[in-house]
Design a protein around this motif. Structure first.
Motif: not given
Ligand code: NI
Length: 181
Positions: A41-42, A67-72
Motif C-alpha cells: 500500500y505504501s 478504494d484500496r480496501g480489499n486486501p487478498v
C-alpha cells in the motif's frame, strides 16, 4: 506492522524459486502478510510477492480494488488452467523505472490456501488474473521483463542495470500506478 524494503532489479534475491509454506495459521505468517500489505500500500502497488521483500515463502498479497480496501492474501498459489490471451501494461515494484505490455492468459483457474489454511479454488479474469500470474512468476524467480521478446528483454535489462548502477531514480509516468504489481 512495518514496511519492508523491496528488492530492486537486478538483485539476485528476485531470481530464486520460493519455498512452499508448510506451517499455516501462525502468528509469524500473519505478521509477514500484514507487513507485506503495508509495504504494498505504501508503495502504491496492487500486488507483492514475499520474495520481493526477502521472505523465502510462496506467499502473495494483492488489492486490485479502487478504494484500496480489499486486501487478498494467498499462500502457495498455483495456476491450474489458463484460457485466452490478454495484453496489459504492467509495472513492478521491483522494476521501478519501467512499464511495458505483457501478454498473459485472460482467464485462469487457480488454487491456493488462505492464512488459516483453508483452501480456495476458483476462476478469475481481467486484472486479478494478470496480477496472480505476475505474482506467481515472482515466486518462480521470474520478472515481467522476462516475458518481453528476447531482443527487447535483453535491451531493457541492460538499460535498467545501467540506471541501477548510476543510482538515479526515475519516477514512474503518471497514470501507470494501477498496473504496478
Ligand atoms: Ni512485480
Amino acid at each position: 506492522m512495518s514496511t519492508l524494503e523491496i528488492l530492486q532489479f537486478p538483485d539476485p534475491g528476485l531470481r530464486h524459486r520460493a519455498r512452499p509454506v508448510v506451517e499455516l495459521d501462525t502468528a509469524a505468517l500473519r505478521g509477514q502478510a500484514q507487513d507485506m500489505l503495508e509495504t504494498m500500500y505504501s508503495a502504491s502497488g496492487i500486488g507483492l510477492a514475499a520474495i520481493q521483500v526477502g521472505i523465502d515463502k510462496r506467499l502473495i498479497v494483492m488489492d486490485i480494488s479502487e478504494d484500496r480496501g480489499n486486501p487478498v492474501v494467498l499462500v502457495n498459489p498455483e495456476l491450474l488452467v489458463r484460457k485466452g490471451r490478454r495484453s496489459m501494461t504492467e509495472g513492478c515494484l521491483s522494476v521501478p523505472d519501467y512499464t511495458d505490455t505483457v501478454e498473459r492468459a485472460d482467464r485462469i483457474r487457480y488454487r491456493a490456501l488462505k492464512l488459516d489454511g483453508s483452501p480456495v479454488e476458483e476462476w478469475c479474469d481481467g486484472l486479478l488474473a494478470t496480477c496472480i500470474q505476475h505474482e506467481i512468476d515472482h515466486l518462480d524467480g521470474r520478472l515481467f521483463i522476462d516475458r518481453l521478446s528476447l531482443l527487447k528483454s535483453r535491451r531493457v535489462r541492460k538499460k535498467l542495470e545501467k540506471a541501477h548502477r548510476s543510482g538515479v531514480p526515475q519516477p514512474l509516468p503518471a497514470g501507470v500506478q494501477s498496473a504496478v504489481l
